[in-house]
Design a protein around this motif. Structure first.
Motif, PDB file in Angstrom:
ATOM      1  N   VAL A 121       0.845  -1.196   0.000  1.00  0.00           N
ATOM      2  CA  VAL A 121       0.000   0.000   0.000  1.00  0.00           C
ATOM      3  C   VAL A 121       0.878   1.242   0.000  1.00  0.00           C
ATOM      4  O   VAL A 121       1.754   1.397   0.858  1.00  0.00           O
ATOM      5  CB  VAL A 121      -0.939   0.019   1.227  1.00  0.00           C
ATOM      6  CG1 VAL A 121      -1.835   1.260   1.183  1.00  0.00           C
ATOM      7  CG2 VAL A 121      -1.797  -1.252   1.272  1.00  0.00           C
ATOM      8  N   TYR A 122       0.647   2.126  -0.976  1.00  0.00           N
ATOM      9  CA  TYR A 122       1.385   3.375  -1.071  1.00  0.00           C
ATOM     10  C   TYR A 122       0.425   4.551  -0.919  1.00  0.00           C
ATOM     11  O   TYR A 122      -0.590   4.630  -1.618  1.00  0.00           O
ATOM     12  CB  TYR A 122       2.093   3.501  -2.425  1.00  0.00           C
ATOM     13  CG  TYR A 122       3.245   2.555  -2.615  1.00  0.00           C
ATOM     14  CD1 TYR A 122       4.423   2.713  -1.898  1.00  0.00           C
ATOM     15  CD2 TYR A 122       3.171   1.505  -3.534  1.00  0.00           C
ATOM     16  CE1 TYR A 122       5.496   1.854  -2.079  1.00  0.00           C
ATOM     17  CE2 TYR A 122       4.237   0.636  -3.730  1.00  0.00           C
ATOM     18  CZ  TYR A 122       5.397   0.815  -2.990  1.00  0.00           C
ATOM     19  OH  TYR A 122       6.455  -0.044  -3.171  1.00  0.00           O
ATOM     20  N   CYS A 123       0.745   5.466  -0.025  1.00  0.00           N
ATOM     21  CA  CYS A 123      -0.013   6.701   0.144  1.00  0.00           C
ATOM     22  C   CYS A 123       0.756   7.814  -0.557  1.00  0.00           C
ATOM     23  O   CYS A 123       1.873   8.153  -0.144  1.00  0.00           O
ATOM     24  CB  CYS A 123      -0.184   7.042   1.621  1.00  0.00           C
ATOM     25  SG  CYS A 123      -1.073   5.788   2.557  1.00  0.00           S
ATOM     26  N   VAL A 124       0.170   8.354  -1.605  1.00  0.00           N
ATOM     27  CA  VAL A 124       0.834   9.407  -2.370  1.00  0.00           C
ATOM     28  C   VAL A 124       0.455  10.746  -1.744  1.00  0.00           C
ATOM     29  O   VAL A 124      -0.708  11.158  -1.774  1.00  0.00           O
ATOM     30  CB  VAL A 124       0.446   9.357  -3.851  1.00  0.00           C
ATOM     31  CG1 VAL A 124       1.268  10.365  -4.645  1.00  0.00           C
ATOM     32  CG2 VAL A 124       0.668   7.949  -4.404  1.00  0.00           C
ATOM     33  N   ALA A 125       1.429  11.432  -1.168  1.00  0.00           N
ATOM     34  CA  ALA A 125       1.175  12.629  -0.373  1.00  0.00           C
ATOM     35  C   ALA A 125       1.926  13.826  -0.933  1.00  0.00           C
ATOM     36  O   ALA A 125       2.905  13.685  -1.679  1.00  0.00           O
ATOM     37  CB  ALA A 125       1.600  12.383   1.083  1.00  0.00           C
ATOM     38  N   SER A 126       1.459  14.998  -0.558  1.00  0.00           N
ATOM     39  CA  SER A 126       2.157  16.230  -0.915  1.00  0.00           C
ATOM     40  C   SER A 126       1.875  17.260   0.164  1.00  0.00           C
ATOM     41  O   SER A 126       0.867  17.177   0.868  1.00  0.00           O
ATOM     42  CB  SER A 126       1.696  16.763  -2.278  1.00  0.00           C
ATOM     43  OG  SER A 126       0.351  17.188  -2.209  1.00  0.00           O
ATOM     44  N   GLY A 127       2.761  18.216   0.292  1.00  0.00           N
ATOM     45  CA  GLY A 127       2.551  19.244   1.302  1.00  0.00           C
ATOM     46  C   GLY A 127       1.527  20.266   0.868  1.00  0.00           C
ATOM     47  O   GLY A 127       0.807  20.826   1.679  1.00  0.00           O
ATOM     48  N   LYS A 128       1.447  20.508  -0.443  1.00  0.00           N
ATOM     49  CA  LYS A 128       0.536  21.514  -0.972  1.00  0.00           C
ATOM     50  C   LYS A 128      -0.064  21.018  -2.276  1.00  0.00           C
ATOM     51  O   LYS A 128       0.429  20.056  -2.873  1.00  0.00           O
ATOM     52  CB  LYS A 128       1.271  22.848  -1.185  1.00  0.00           C
ATOM     53  CG  LYS A 128       2.418  22.755  -2.182  1.00  0.00           C
ATOM     54  CD  LYS A 128       3.347  23.951  -2.093  1.00  0.00           C
ATOM     55  CE  LYS A 128       2.667  25.250  -2.494  1.00  0.00           C
ATOM     56  NZ  LYS A 128       2.359  25.276  -3.949  1.00  0.00           N
ATOM     57  N   GLY A 129      -1.133  21.671  -2.708  1.00  0.00           N
ATOM     58  CA  GLY A 129      -1.761  21.295  -3.963  1.00  0.00           C
ATOM     59  C   GLY A 129      -0.998  21.837  -5.162  1.00  0.00           C
ATOM     60  O   GLY A 129      -0.111  22.676  -5.043  1.00  0.00           O
ATOM     61  N   GLY A 130      -1.333  21.328  -6.339  1.00  0.00           N
ATOM     62  CA  GLY A 130      -0.749  21.850  -7.560  1.00  0.00           C
ATOM     63  C   GLY A 130       0.586  21.275  -7.951  1.00  0.00           C
ATOM     64  O   GLY A 130       1.229  21.784  -8.879  1.00  0.00           O
ATOM     65  N   VAL A 131       1.036  20.211  -7.262  1.00  0.00           N
ATOM     66  CA  VAL A 131       2.340  19.627  -7.602  1.00  0.00           C
ATOM     67  C   VAL A 131       2.203  18.413  -8.527  1.00  0.00           C
ATOM     68  O   VAL A 131       3.196  17.778  -8.867  1.00  0.00           O
ATOM     69  CB  VAL A 131       3.125  19.232  -6.326  1.00  0.00           C
ATOM     70  CG1 VAL A 131       3.355  20.451  -5.453  1.00  0.00           C
ATOM     71  CG2 VAL A 131       2.405  18.135  -5.551  1.00  0.00           C
ATOM     72  N   GLY A 132       0.968  18.073  -8.920  1.00  0.00           N
ATOM     73  CA  GLY A 132       0.775  16.951  -9.833  1.00  0.00           C
ATOM     74  C   GLY A 132       0.670  15.604  -9.151  1.00  0.00           C
ATOM     75  O   GLY A 132       0.918  14.564  -9.767  1.00  0.00           O
ATOM     76  N   LYS A 133       0.266  15.609  -7.892  1.00  0.00           N
ATOM     77  CA  LYS A 133       0.189  14.363  -7.125  1.00  0.00           C
ATOM     78  C   LYS A 133      -0.773  13.348  -7.752  1.00  0.00           C
ATOM     79  O   LYS A 133      -0.460  12.159  -7.854  1.00  0.00           O
ATOM     80  CB  LYS A 133      -0.242  14.697  -5.697  1.00  0.00           C
ATOM     81  CG  LYS A 133      -0.594  13.518  -4.799  1.00  0.00           C
ATOM     82  CD  LYS A 133      -0.983  13.988  -3.420  1.00  0.00           C
ATOM     83  CE  LYS A 133      -2.075  15.038  -3.461  1.00  0.00           C
ATOM     84  NZ  LYS A 133      -3.334  14.542  -4.059  1.00  0.00           N
TER      85      LYS A 133
END
Length: 384
Positions: A121-133
């Motif tokens: 299981v991989y959780c794809v995370a980012s600190g902020k929006g707009g990075v193409g997650k």
């Protein structure tokens, strides 16, 4: 479907044997094992009538099931024609189907948190929006599925769901019973998103407990089958959903997506540093929009440089274990266009530079051996 064939009348057993090779397109098991074959009638002229139970009257794959049954039975020697009659399971039959798939547990359990689960299981995370997650999540999933793996996506970004559009699907999940839902399938990937339940572009206005409940339903009540990999597209930041995922899937691994920009990478570090508190493993960092390749072969670093490497180094120091920079995805307008049209770039143009990096990352994530490196362990040194 009529055809000229042998004069010998086929047997019911031969027809049933042929039907055992027909798999339900959602559950991926033979329809004979799922109790979906209602009856088989073989007529003296070689014609065969097959009764098939659908799980619900509005089954979205009824035409495919009809075609698959017709094709399989028509291949039996002696069959001159095939007729498929569709019926619908009763409540008791659906309950029996659920028990055959899930067992007798009163409440659905999250299979990916069970001790014997082999699903990564991989959780794809980012600190902020707009990075193409979300673009990264979708293309990784499709690339993994193209390698022959069984892959699922949970669109856990409840407020900003976008995975259905990026996979080009408007289908809705099939509810078999009160607590059993079949996911939508698109581009070889099983998918669940709150966007499949909301009309049009209606916003979701929920607080924390509702978010937790929706995520729990996606993980426990959906019949995912035997997945090799499950990807969760998390909302930006470290809010309610990230905390709920850590509680429900303590062995999930975190993938941090950032851009090269220094400001974005600093925020991305916070998203990755949540592993210090949740004790989840950090699988690595992915840098998106790394550079724009110009016609003359030079690179324009539109958003600066070094952000992905900086996040990986900082998180490695914090965790005391290597957190690798898995790849740098170049800025490519086709990646954005493919998301808008619902045709993932790794399928439409697998040799494009951005697609090639995504496929390489997908290969690394799907073939890496399990281990404890980078995982926070709940242990305390013994005193002397």
């Amino acid at each position: 479907m009529d055809r000229v064939t042998d004069t010998k009348t086929p047997s019911v057993e031969a027809v049933r044997a042929a039907l055992s090779g027909v798999r339900d397109p959602e559950i991926h098991r033979p329809i004979t094992d799922l109790g979906m074959v209602k009856d088989i009638q073989v007529h003296p002229d070689g014609g065969v009538s097959v009764g098939v139970y659908l799980t619900i009257a509005a089954c979205p794959l009824r035409d495919r099931i009809t075609q698959d049954v017709t094709t399989a039975v028509a291949a039996v020697p002696g069959v001159t024609s095939v007729r498929v009659d569709l019926d619908v399971m009763s409540d008791e039959q659906r309950a029996e189907l659920r028990r055959s798939l899930r067992g007798d547990a009163a409440e659905p359990r999250i299979p990916f948190s069970e001790p014997g689960s082999l699903t990564r299981v991989y959780c794809v995370a980012s600190g902020k929006g707009g990075v193409g997650k979300s673009s990264v999540t979708v293309n990784l999933a499709v690339a993994m599925a193209a390698r022959g793996l069984s892959v699922g996506i949970v669109d856990a970004d409840i407020y900003g769901h976008s995975v259905p559009r990026m996979l080009g699907t408007t289908d809705r999940p099939t509810r078999i019973e009160e607590k059993m839902i079949m996911p939508v399938q698109a581009a070889g990937v099983k998918v669940m998103s709150i966007g499949m339940f909301t009309p049009g572009n209606t916003p979701v206005v929920w607080r924390g407990p509702m978010l937790h409940r929706a995520l729990q339903q996606f993980l426990a009540e959906v019949f995912w089958g035997d997945l090799d990999i499950l990807l969760l597209d998390l909302p930006p930041g470290t809010g309610d959903v990230a905390i709920s995922v850590a509680q429900m899937l303590p062995t999930a691994e975190i993938l941090v997506v950032t851009t090269p920009q220094q400001a974005a990478s600093e925020v991305a570090e916070r998203a990755g540093a949540i592993a210090l508190q949740t004790r989840q493993r950090l699988a690595g960092v992915i840098e998106n929009m790394s550079w724009l390749e110009l016609p003359d072969g030079t690179r324009m670093e539109v958003f600066g440089s070094g952000g992905g490497a900086a996040v990986a180094e900082s998180l490695s120091r914090s965790l005391g274990a290597e957190v690798p920079l898995l790849g740098q995805i170049p800025l490519d307008p086709r990646l954005r266009e493919s998301g808008d049209t619902g045709t993932p770039l790794v399928l439409t143009d697998p040799e494009a530079p951005a697609a090639a990096v995504l496929r390489e990352i997908a290969t690394r994530l799907s073939t890496r051996a399990r281990g404890l490196a980078g995982r926070m362990l709940s242990v305390t040194p013994a005193g002397r």
